[in-house]
Motif scaffolding. Sequence first.
Motif, PDB file in Angstrom:
ATOM      1  N   ALA A   1       0.831  -1.210   0.000  1.00  0.00           N
ATOM      2  CA  ALA A   1       0.000   0.000   0.000  1.00  0.00           C
ATOM      3  C   ALA A   1       0.863   1.257   0.000  1.00  0.00           C
ATOM      4  CB  ALA A   1      -0.932  -0.012   1.206  1.00  0.00           C
ATOM      5  N   GLN A   2       1.984   1.231   0.730  1.00  0.00           N
ATOM      6  CA  GLN A   2       2.887   2.385   0.739  1.00  0.00           C
ATOM      7  C   GLN A   2       3.502   2.607  -0.640  1.00  0.00           C
ATOM      8  OE1 GLN A   2       5.751   1.712   3.874  1.00  0.00           O
ATOM      9  NE2 GLN A   2       4.166   1.638   5.487  1.00  0.00           N
ATOM     10  N   ASP A   3       3.887   1.533  -1.294  1.00  0.00           N
ATOM     11  CA  ASP A   3       4.485   1.677  -2.628  1.00  0.00           C
ATOM     12  C   ASP A   3       3.451   2.199  -3.635  1.00  0.00           C
ATOM     13  OD1 ASP A   3       6.892   0.795  -1.692  1.00  0.00           O
ATOM     14  OD2 ASP A   3       6.572  -1.302  -2.288  1.00  0.00           O
ATOM     15  N   ILE A   4       2.179   1.825  -3.441  1.00  0.00           N
ATOM     16  CA  ILE A   4       1.128   2.360  -4.342  1.00  0.00           C
ATOM     17  C   ILE A   4       1.008   3.871  -4.164  1.00  0.00           C
ATOM     18  CG2 ILE A   4      -1.346   2.391  -4.789  1.00  0.00           C
ATOM     19  CD1 ILE A   4      -1.411  -0.582  -4.137  1.00  0.00           C
ATOM     20  N   GLY A   5       1.064   4.363  -2.922  1.00  0.00           N
ATOM     21  CA  GLY A   5       1.014   5.808  -2.694  1.00  0.00           C
ATOM     22  C   GLY A   5       2.206   6.529  -3.262  1.00  0.00           C
TER      23      GLY A   5
END
Length: 456
Positions: free
Chosen positions: A185-189
């Motif tokens: 999820a952090q990499d998507i942001g």
Amino acid sequence: MDDQVDRTEADVGPTPLSRATPVVRHSRLRGLLVFVLLIAVILLAAWYFWPRHAAQPTGRGASGAASQTAPQPVGAATIDKGDIRIILNELGTVTPLATVTVKTQINGQLVDVGFKEGQVVKKNDFLAQIDPRPFQVTLEQAQGQLAHDEGLLQQAQTNLKRFQTLGRQDSIAQQQVDDQRYLVAQDIGTVQSDQAQVDSAKLNLTYCHIISPIDGQVGLRQVDAGNYVQTSDANGVVVITQMQPISVIFSVPEDNLPDIIQRLHTGATLSVDAYDRANVRKLATGQLGTLDNQIDTTTGTLKLRAMFANPDELLYPNQFVNARLLVNTMQDTVRVPVPAIQHGEPGTFVYVINANDTVSVRPVQLGPTDGGYAAVLSGLQPGDRVVVDGTDRLRDGAKVTIPPPPPAKPSGEAQNGAQPGNQPNLAAPARPAQDSQTAKPEDGQPRGQRRRPQTQ
């Protein structure tokens, strides 16, 4: 004692008054003589001047009587029916529908100017170019960061699938699976933030290419190529003004507002003519577009906007003009030439020519004025003849004569009518003025010279 009395009487002489008596008598005689001579001079002067002036009163009386009995030449006009336009003549200002100051949205060096001063441009036409190289480098940097973070996202997603499989087999702890899910999820942001940086860099590249936001005419150039322009510059690069169509804003008194609104509610299109500052030359014809929503309490007027196509561009922004709003038209109404209208003791009146070639004073009630005619509400009928020239010498009951019209000139003389040898016909009746006037003056009557009608 008797001797003393005799001496006393002998010493008494004439009194001073008795000695001055001869002098007083001579003074009275001299004054009487001067008075007699003065009377004689006056009588002699009267006798000398009286024969020369005794006949003059007779001559003046004769000439006065002759002037009263001799018909006076006047110009006449016949009352008829016609259309009277109700026009409001107001002051206005030409106002463009759109005026844009083109400014840069980024900071950079101006490398190219793609317009000429005064040029007519269309929407999205090229105007100027800012050096795009710094913004191109920023875009490439953002695209590289986006590619890097997208790779990390794919790696994290692949590891998440593995951890989920191992977690179902109880090979790894559930906490490790959850941590990997949060890492994805952090990499998507991060990827989304990188994509925004790429879009911002592309937008800055678009801002380097300045285009026209509207159709209009370009003004004077505010900055030259080679200068460093910034978003904080007040003057911008250039000002573009829309010329077609264009509007005129003017104000009308609130007393005339009900008539205008009533006409608009009936679906009528009100015509507006724009004249120059001198109110002589007609510049354009348009129509009433809209009304303001509030009356100015300081002036008691309401602002109106009239629309003009302005194909020849005779109307220019901020130009001072005279706006003539046609509110209504009184059709087939009795009208009188403006030169026939007089103002005096009986109010507004005209000199009417009777059947016996005498004139009589007739009070009239007037309505709006249009050009050289005024509407007659009462006092005159079609066919009545009124005096339009020579009214300053008339009185009630005076005899008049109407000079015959000048003979028609041959075609050759008509073409040379402006030569010095040709003289105008002074006996021709004066024609009414041609310029339109305000429809409703404050007193309801056309303005003119006040005079007292003479009575016989």
